[in-house]
Design a protein around this motif. Structure first.
Motif, PDB file in Angstrom:
ATOM      1  N   ALA A 192       0.405  -1.608  -0.232  1.00  0.00           N
ATOM      2  CA  ALA A 192       0.130  -0.121  -0.137  1.00  0.00           C
ATOM      3  C   ALA A 192       0.716   1.222   0.149  1.00  0.00           C
ATOM      4  O   ALA A 192       2.160   1.178   0.723  1.00  0.00           O
ATOM      5  N   ARG A 193       0.185   2.340  -0.328  1.00  0.00           N
ATOM      6  CA  ARG A 193       0.705   3.503  -0.022  1.00  0.00           C
ATOM      7  C   ARG A 193       0.967   3.726   0.956  1.00  0.00           C
ATOM      8  O   ARG A 193       0.531   3.644   2.007  1.00  0.00           O
ATOM      9  N   LEU A 194       2.017   5.246   1.576  1.00  0.00           N
ATOM     10  CA  LEU A 194       2.196   5.350   2.539  1.00  0.00           C
ATOM     11  C   LEU A 194       0.799   6.131   3.003  1.00  0.00           C
ATOM     12  O   LEU A 194       0.178   7.179   2.191  1.00  0.00           O
ATOM     13  N   PRO A 195       0.156   5.775   4.119  1.00  0.00           N
ATOM     14  CA  PRO A 195      -0.987   6.369   4.704  1.00  0.00           C
ATOM     15  C   PRO A 195      -1.019   7.983   5.619  1.00  0.00           C
ATOM     16  O   PRO A 195      -2.139   8.093   6.554  1.00  0.00           O
ATOM     17  N   PHE A 196       0.148   8.292   5.436  1.00  0.00           N
ATOM     18  CA  PHE A 196       0.073   9.850   5.445  1.00  0.00           C
ATOM     19  C   PHE A 196       1.171  11.029   4.809  1.00  0.00           C
ATOM     20  O   PHE A 196       1.658  10.076   3.915  1.00  0.00           O
ATOM     21  N   PRO A 197       0.949  12.472   4.517  1.00  0.00           N
ATOM     22  CA  PRO A 197       1.128  12.765   3.667  1.00  0.00           C
ATOM     23  C   PRO A 197       3.008  13.215   4.022  1.00  0.00           C
ATOM     24  O   PRO A 197       3.130  12.981   5.550  1.00  0.00           O
ATOM     25  N   LEU A 198       3.788  14.170   3.468  1.00  0.00           N
ATOM     26  CA  LEU A 198       4.816  14.651   3.969  1.00  0.00           C
ATOM     27  C   LEU A 198       4.420  15.840   4.195  1.00  0.00           C
ATOM     28  O   LEU A 198       3.641  16.551   3.544  1.00  0.00           O
ATOM     29  N   MET A 199       5.867  16.816   5.018  1.00  0.00           N
ATOM     30  CA  MET A 199       5.104  18.000   5.166  1.00  0.00           C
ATOM     31  C   MET A 199       6.485  18.588   5.689  1.00  0.00           C
ATOM     32  O   MET A 199       7.423  17.969   6.545  1.00  0.00           O
ATOM     33  N   HIS A 200       6.797  19.735   4.441  1.00  0.00           N
ATOM     34  CA  HIS A 200       8.206  20.187   4.810  1.00  0.00           C
ATOM     35  C   HIS A 200       7.732  21.624   5.208  1.00  0.00           C
ATOM     36  O   HIS A 200       7.182  22.432   5.146  1.00  0.00           O
ATOM     37  N   ILE A 201       8.969  22.257   5.994  1.00  0.00           N
ATOM     38  CA  ILE A 201       9.221  23.494   6.960  1.00  0.00           C
ATOM     39  C   ILE A 201      10.453  24.219   5.921  1.00  0.00           C
ATOM     40  O   ILE A 201      11.329  24.250   6.311  1.00  0.00           O
ATOM     41  N   ASP A 202       9.807  25.604   5.158  1.00  0.00           N
ATOM     42  CA  ASP A 202       9.988  25.779   4.292  1.00  0.00           C
ATOM     43  C   ASP A 202      10.916  26.943   4.670  1.00  0.00           C
ATOM     44  O   ASP A 202       9.884  28.149   4.628  1.00  0.00           O
TER      45      ASP A 202
END
Lengths: 301, 428
Positions: A54-64
């Motif tokens: 399955a795919r990742l069950p959560f998003p990625l977040m970048h603090i830019d």
């Protein structure tokens, strides 16, 4: 007698996968904090393994901070699209524009500390209850006391004297509304483990990790890359050197090392003979003996 | 790290892992010993060394205080104490090591139990001038209770007793008198000076009478491969994986970590609590299918039949089942300022299962210095160890802690503060 034995890197991998699965099941809204650095790249691969097929069950977040190396940003966007995962970008510039934080001024001005506010605001906005991070205990002495699951109160604060004991493989993710956890699946990895894993898995990493020519300035023993955000004193001047970066952070505070290492294999040899820790080149850690400890208490990564 | 500072990836990838815990009383020189291991095995970097040289100078130590390497937080450096468990890492060409460094003062038991819960080996330090003290026995007892199979008694500060063999021999004899009551199959005794470096990494030049191994040699060579349980197949399900993509439309896999035994495709298995049986179709990872899976691998298992399996269930071999029951006897170590409520309800975590329990009875408390049972004071407070009976809301599938550390351990969680308050080891 049985001869079943897992190598240390496979044991660390199995441990990280275990943690990913446990947190994704115990929490409602996890997120993976992605910086584009090697540790978070390893983290993404481990997360893929944890939930495969399955795919990742959560998003990625970048603090830019918008003071990043352009190479890192390019890499970040490509990785997110390659693995088909949602990428949330939270901008420190927005926090400045909204008056949530004030830009530092002066010679060594950095947006590093400002990230904490942006991060905590984003956690609140998206109702994240668990944030995966790539911190390792071998990086820095305040990190040596971190748990896999690091409890943060509703202000995002870390209290080193009041951490939950972690026994066996039993992770206690219970919390009150508004609180969240930071989760560090590669706590037990060292810098060398990370590089060996990158080699083993053949992972792509941003080009700034490899040796290249770049204009840099020497300040307080740290080599800083030429960029628009850096002000030079009269005595300082840029020089062109063959360098690479050992960590990926803001251009204003990430120090380069002079290096000819142009492949993961040669980097591994360099790490093996290095006489400085990787964060030795981080101007943000040099502010005081307890710089990291203080930032973590406020809610830093 | 080899002498010429090059590293072979092939060798590195074949190293195994030893987790150990260090324990000692306040001034036994534990931090110095760890500093010495890190320093002599070249796990310390120049900038770390400079930082501690600077701090030693500021504090007026008069020598480079290796203990500063492990005292991480500002409060610790100021007070010269260690708060909480800290983890350290170093590697030799043979092994990678994870040290759980636990402080020797207040909250001692809580921290040592935490550090010991994942350790293969325990180092117990004794000051050669003071010999075996109450704390030594306490440390050894906790190592035994937590089922650490290997213990190294390091008699430290040999330099302060003129490296005399009699001092060492007396301590060994005293310790043996106590340790025969314990459940530790493998005990080593080493005379060392952490400050001077004798028998830590390098063999002592001053103790000819000692012909045993150095500490590092023991750490590198102690046999741990057979310490896991490879007999009783246990697979607690953490998560059901259903990709619902076109490619894997009907895929239904069970993700978890093998906590005991060796599973192979074709094995007849049973899911608990349902009792339904099936055959293992495949054991998979992103890197490919496996012929067998053993602890502590994280895998995905698929079964031939569509039976109902969800998080918290356990897949086992049909012919080797765990205990199933709601009335559980525990040795409990209490971790919280607020004592155990003898009729209290707690949340309990066991493998991937979380449910509730009620304390039915406190049987006795253990005097951890003498190992005697205390039956007239049954208050289980912070750092106390005792035997209790609990009843859970649903059956647990468990083994005795002695047989399997993963399926035999639980934590109790306070339902109001959410804190982890108790660490329990199941007795059967």
């Amino acid at each position: 007698m049985y001869s079943y034995n897992l190598t240390h890197l496979k044991q660390l991998e199995a441990e990280a996968i275990f943690i990913f699965r446990e947190i994704a099941s115990q929490f409602e809204r996890p997120v993976l904090l992605f910086s584009g650095g090697k540790d978070s790249i390893v983290l993404v691969r481990l997360a893929q393994k944890a939930f495969w097929p399955a795919r990742l069950p959560f998003p990625l977040m970048h603090i830019d901070t918008e003071h990043n190396f352009p190479e890192t940003i390019h890499f970040r966007d490509k990785l997110a699209s390659d693995i088909g995962v949602r990428l949330i970008v939270s901008s420190v510039q927005d926090s400045i524009d909204q008056g949530r934080v004030a830009e530092e001024s002066g010679l060594n001005a950095s947006r590093n500390n400002l990230q904490t506010t942006t991060l905590l605001d984003a956690i609140e906005e998206h109702h994240f209850d668990a944030c995966f991070g790539g911190a390792r205990r071998d990086e820095e002495k305040a990190r040596a006391k971190e748990r896999f699951l690091s409890h943060r109160d509703e202000f995002g604060q870390w209290d080193p004297k009041n951490q939950r004991p972690e026994l066996w493989n039993l992770l206690n993710g219970r919390k009150d509304p508004g609180e969240h956890f930071r989760v560090f699946p590669i706590s037990n990895w060292t810098e060398m483990d990370v590089w060996q894993y990158i080699a083993l898995e053949n992972l792509e990493i941003p080009s700034i990790y490899f040796s290249h020519q770049r204009e840099v300035v020497r300040r307080n023993g740290v080599l800083l890359a030429k960029c628009d955000f850096l002000n030079l004193t009269e005595k300082e001047q840029y020089e062109e050197l063959t360098i690479r970066f050992r960590t990926v952070g803001d251009m204003t505070c990430t120090g380069a090392v002079e290096s000819e290492a142009g492949s993961v294999e040669t980097i591994i040899q360099e790490v093996a003979s290095a006489r400085e820790t990787e964060r030795g080149g981080r101007a943000d850690d040099k502010r005081s003996e307890a710089a990291m400890e203080d930032r973590k208490k406020e809610g830093y990564f | 790290m080899s002498d010429n500072n090059t590293i072979s990836s092939e060798k590195y990838l074949n190293m195994d892992l030893l987790r150990f815990t260090t324990a000692g009383s306040v001034d036994d020189g534990k931090s110095t010993l760890i500093g010495r291991l890190l320093y002599d095995s070249k796990a310390i970097f120049a900038d770390q060394m400079e930082a501690i040289e600077k701090t030693s100078e500021q504090m007026g130590d008069g020598y480079v205080n290796l203990a500063l390497l492990t005292d991480g937080l500002r409060a610790e450096r100021e007070q010269g104490i260690t708060i909480d468990v800290a983890y350290r890492y170093f590697a030799t060409p043979k092994r990678k090591f994870i040290i759980a460094d636990t402080p020797g003062h207040i909250q001692y038991t809580r921290n040592m139990v935490t550090g010991a819960s994942t350790a293969n080996l325990a180092i117990v330090l004794v000051d050669a001038r003071h010999g075996v003290v109450e704390q030594t026995n306490r440390h050894a007892f906790i190592a035994s209770l937590l089922q650490i199979k290997h213990l190294v008694l390091c008699v430290n500060k040999m330099d302060l007793v003129d490296y005399k063999q009699e001092a060492f021999d007396t301590i060994v004899e005293d310790f043996e008198n106590f340790s025969h009551k314990l459940d530790i199959p493998d005990i080593h005794y080493i005379p060392i000076s952490a400050l001077k470096g004798d028998n830590v990494v390098n063999k002592s030049q001053t103790m000819d009478w000692y012909d045993g191994s150095t500490l590092l040699y023991v750490l590198e060579n102690v046999h741990i491969a057979s310490d896991m349980n490879y007999v009783d197949c246990r697979f607690p399900v953490q998560r059901v994986i259903r990709p619902q993509s076109d490619e894997h439309h009907d895929f239904r896999g069970y993700a978890g970590r093998i906590e005991g035994g060796v599973f192979k495709p074709g094995d007849e298995v049973m899911s608990l609590p349902s009792g339904f049986t099936s055959i293992i179709e495949n054991i998979q990872t992103m890197d490919g299918d496996l012929d067998e899976a053993f602890p502590p691998m994280s895998v995905v298992m698929t079964l031939k039949d569509e039976i109902d399996v969800s998080r918290g269930d356990m897949i086992v071999r049909t012919n080797n089942q765990p205990h199933v029951g709601q009335d559980i006897e525990l040795m409990i170590c209490w971790l919280n300022d607020k004592p155990l409520n003898p009729r209290g309800k707690y949340s309990i975590k066991h493998t991937s299962k979380e449910l509730r329990c009620i304390v039915k009875e406190v049987r006795y408390k253990v005097n951890i210095n003498t190992l005697h049972r205390i039956e007239d004071d049954l208050t289980i407070g912070l750092n106390d160890i005792g035997r209790i009976l609990i009843r859970t809301t649903q059956p647990l599938f468990y083994d005795s802690y002695r047989r399997n550390r993963s399926t035999g351990s639980v934590i109790l969680v306070d339902e109001f503060t959410n804190e982890t308050v108790g660490a329990g080891m199941i007795l059967t």
